[in-house]
Design a protein around this motif. Structure first.
Motif, short mmCIF file in Angstrom:
data_model
loop_
_atom_site.label_atom_id
_atom_site.label_comp_id
_atom_site.label_asym_id
_atom_site.label_seq_id
_atom_site.Cartn_x
_atom_site.Cartn_y
_atom_site.Cartn_z
N VAL A 113 -76.61 -45.19 44.42
CA VAL A 113 -75.38 -44.52 44.86
C VAL A 113 -74.19 -44.99 44.03
O VAL A 113 -73.34 -44.19 43.63
CB VAL A 113 -75.14 -44.77 46.36
N ARG A 114 -74.11 -46.28 43.76
CA ARG A 114 -73.00 -46.82 42.96
C ARG A 114 -72.97 -46.18 41.57
O ARG A 114 -71.91 -45.86 41.02
CB ARG A 114 -73.13 -48.34 42.82
N GLU A 115 -74.16 -46.01 40.99
CA GLU A 115 -74.24 -45.41 39.66
C GLU A 115 -73.72 -43.98 39.66
O GLU A 115 -73.06 -43.55 38.70
CB GLU A 115 -75.70 -45.44 39.18
N ILE A 116 -73.98 -43.25 40.73
CA ILE A 116 -73.55 -41.85 40.82
C ILE A 116 -72.07 -41.74 41.14
O ILE A 116 -71.39 -40.83 40.66
CB ILE A 116 -74.38 -41.11 41.89
N THR A 117 -71.54 -42.67 41.94
CA THR A 117 -70.18 -42.53 42.47
C THR A 117 -69.16 -43.44 41.78
O THR A 117 -68.14 -43.78 42.37
CB THR A 117 -70.17 -42.82 43.98
N ARG B 82 -66.01 -44.48 39.79
CA ARG B 82 -64.72 -43.76 39.77
C ARG B 82 -64.38 -43.13 38.43
O ARG B 82 -63.54 -42.25 38.35
CB ARG B 82 -63.59 -44.72 40.17
N SER B 83 -65.05 -43.57 37.39
CA SER B 83 -64.78 -43.00 36.06
C SER B 83 -65.37 -41.59 35.90
O SER B 83 -65.00 -40.87 34.98
CB SER B 83 -65.34 -43.92 34.97
N ARG B 84 -66.26 -41.22 36.80
CA ARG B 84 -66.87 -39.89 36.74
C ARG B 84 -65.99 -38.87 37.43
O ARG B 84 -65.19 -39.20 38.32
CB ARG B 84 -68.25 -39.89 37.41
N ASN B 85 -66.15 -37.61 37.05
CA ASN B 85 -65.44 -36.53 37.73
C ASN B 85 -66.10 -36.26 39.08
O ASN B 85 -67.33 -36.26 39.19
CB ASN B 85 -65.46 -35.26 36.88
N ARG C 279 -64.56 -40.97 48.68
CA ARG C 279 -63.10 -40.89 48.82
C ARG C 279 -62.40 -41.66 47.70
O ARG C 279 -61.43 -41.19 47.12
CB ARG C 279 -62.68 -41.44 50.19
N ALA C 280 -62.92 -42.86 47.41
CA ALA C 280 -62.35 -43.66 46.34
C ALA C 280 -62.54 -42.98 44.98
O ALA C 280 -61.68 -43.07 44.10
CB ALA C 280 -62.99 -45.05 46.33
N MET C 281 -63.66 -42.28 44.84
CA MET C 281 -63.94 -41.56 43.60
C MET C 281 -62.98 -40.38 43.43
O MET C 281 -62.46 -40.13 42.34
CB MET C 281 -65.39 -41.08 43.63
N LYS D 285 -59.02 -47.06 46.48
CA LYS D 285 -59.64 -47.38 47.76
C LYS D 285 -58.54 -47.62 48.77
O LYS D 285 -57.82 -48.63 48.73
CB LYS D 285 -60.54 -48.63 47.64
N ASN D 286 -58.38 -46.66 49.69
CA ASN D 286 -57.29 -46.70 50.67
C ASN D 286 -57.84 -46.21 52.01
O ASN D 286 -58.38 -45.10 52.10
CB ASN D 286 -56.14 -45.80 50.21
N TYR D 287 -57.72 -47.03 53.04
CA TYR D 287 -58.30 -46.68 54.34
C TYR D 287 -57.61 -45.48 54.98
O TYR D 287 -58.18 -44.81 55.83
CB TYR D 287 -58.26 -47.89 55.27
#
Length: 404
Positions: A300-304, A306-309, A352-354, A359-361
């Motif tokens: 999941v980390r690899e897919i998500t 933040r550098s990805r669209n 959401r962070a992506m 990262k904001n609650y």
């Protein structure tokens, strides 16, 4: 053990129809090209001549193998790697032909405790059998691990086990050629004088053929066990029973030229819990083991990142990982629902962070659960959770309403 009847004239059973069935199975399994760089699609482009030539070689005793292409894949939760050997497509078809010839001979002889790579059986049937034995009072467990089974299994042991049931010299010769095919690693040929390569179509069958000896030895000594390939547990009602089983296992493995991994083999109980086939089994729960969860989260980390669209391809990739994990772990016997809820929430947090590149609650309120499920079509692990009703029918658990 059932009566021994040797099979003769297996070579005569190699037909054009069998060759096509074997290729169809290889194609469905996909897989990368071998050392000759010929893909399944390239082999299929000239299918009839390729299969005809292969059949002539197999029947005419002129078949020669190519070395396997070595690929090292990471072990979940470890810095170590597991070596896989990728045969060329032509050899994979030949291995599948052999598997289809040999499996009907050995399948009736396999012990009922064996669940790996057998029709109508699998990881889940193995775990269900274990849980059934626990309910019957078998609370003590020998959690055993064979040291480097596929890498250390002597060729002479494999061939001796196959020879006990097969008398066709041509087929035996082809099996031996696959064992001695060697591997290409970083452009260097390395001979294989021991072991059966992980990644070969025929390797799981050979593993079952060899370990069938241990299955029957344990049964004849009065012990109950469950085995999936080289992973197995022995269950007893007292610690003394599992200690006795440990000695039987040691003696069997010595006869097979193998040994137990002492640091990974232990006597435990269902109350304390133990790991088997990706699960952590105990009286309290049947959960994904930590290594399995970490492997899922790494994907999941690899897919998500933040550098990805943040687009549809991300959701599709996530859904594929979620579906695959849930199909394995969301079983009626499992107690994964609370863990799945936490993982689902964690996945949404990463999305959401992506999307916001932060990262904001407060984003939990701005980007709702409904947005992910209804608008984007994101699957959840929890929606795959199942249970058995009073009539024994498998039902899906209705996911709860969540805020995050």
């Amino acid at each position: 053990m059932p009566k021994i009847i040797k099979a003769h004239s297996l070579t005569g059973r190699i037909t054009p129809e069998l060759m096509r069935q074997a290729f169809k199975a290889v194609k469905s399994n996909r897989g990368a090209a071998g050392v000759d760089k010929v893909s399944v699609e390239m082999f299929e482009a000239n299918l009839s001549p390729n299969l005809d030539a292969l059949m002539r070689d197999l029947k005419g005793r002129t078949f020669q193998t190519k070395p396997l292409r070595r690929v090292n894949i990471p072990k979940p939760g470890s810095t170590k790697t597991r070596p896989l050997g990728i045969p060329i497509v032509r050899d994979r078809v030949a291995q599948e032909v052999l598997r289809r010839l040999l499996e009907p001979i050995f399948e009736p002889l396999f012990h009922d405790a064996s669940h790996g790579f057998r029709k109508g059986r699998g990881c889940h049937s193995a775990i269900e059998r274990i849980l059934e034995l626990h309910k019957q009072g078998y609370q003590h467990v020998l959690d055993a691990d064979i040291k480097g089974f596929f890498d250390n299994l002597p060729h002479k042991v494999i061939m001796a086990a196959v020879c006990q049931r097969v008398a066709d010299g041509n087929v035996l010769g082809i099996v031996e050629k696959f064992l001695k095919a060697g591997v290409m690693e970083d452009g260097v040929f390395k001979p294989t004088t021991i072991g059966t390569p992980q990644g070969g179509v025929i390797s799981p069958l050979l593993a079952n053929i060899v370990l069938n000896h241990m299955d029957w030895a344990l049964a004849e000594a009065g012990y109950l066990h469950v085995r999936y390939a080289d992973d197995f547990v022995v269950l007893g009602k007292t610690k003394a029973e599992t200690q006795g089983a440990l000695e039987v296992v040691r003696q069997c493995l010595i006869q097979l030229g193998l040994e137990l991994s002492e640091e990974k083999t232990r006597l435990t109980t269902y109350g304390k819990g133990y790991e088997f086939l990706g699960f952590r089994l105990s009286v309290r729960s049947r959960l994904m083991r930590d290594k399995s969860r970490n492997k899922f989260q790494d994907k999941v980390r690899e897919i998500t990142t933040r550098s990805r669209n943040f687009d549809e391809t991300v959701i599709n990739a996530l859904n594929q990982v979620i579906r695959g994990t849930a199909n394995y772990f969301a079983q009626p016997f499992a107690t994964c629902r609370w863990l799945f809820q936490k993982l689902d929430s964690w996945i949404r947090m990463r999305l959401r962070a992506m999307k916001k590149k932060r990262k904001n609650y407060d984003d939990n309120r701005r980007i709702s659960v409904r947005y992910f499920s209804q608008k984007l079509g994101l699957l959840t692990l929890e929606q795959f959770c199942t249970y058995k009703d009073e009539y024994g029918e498998t039902r899906r658990v209705a996911p709860r309403n969540v805020a995050t």
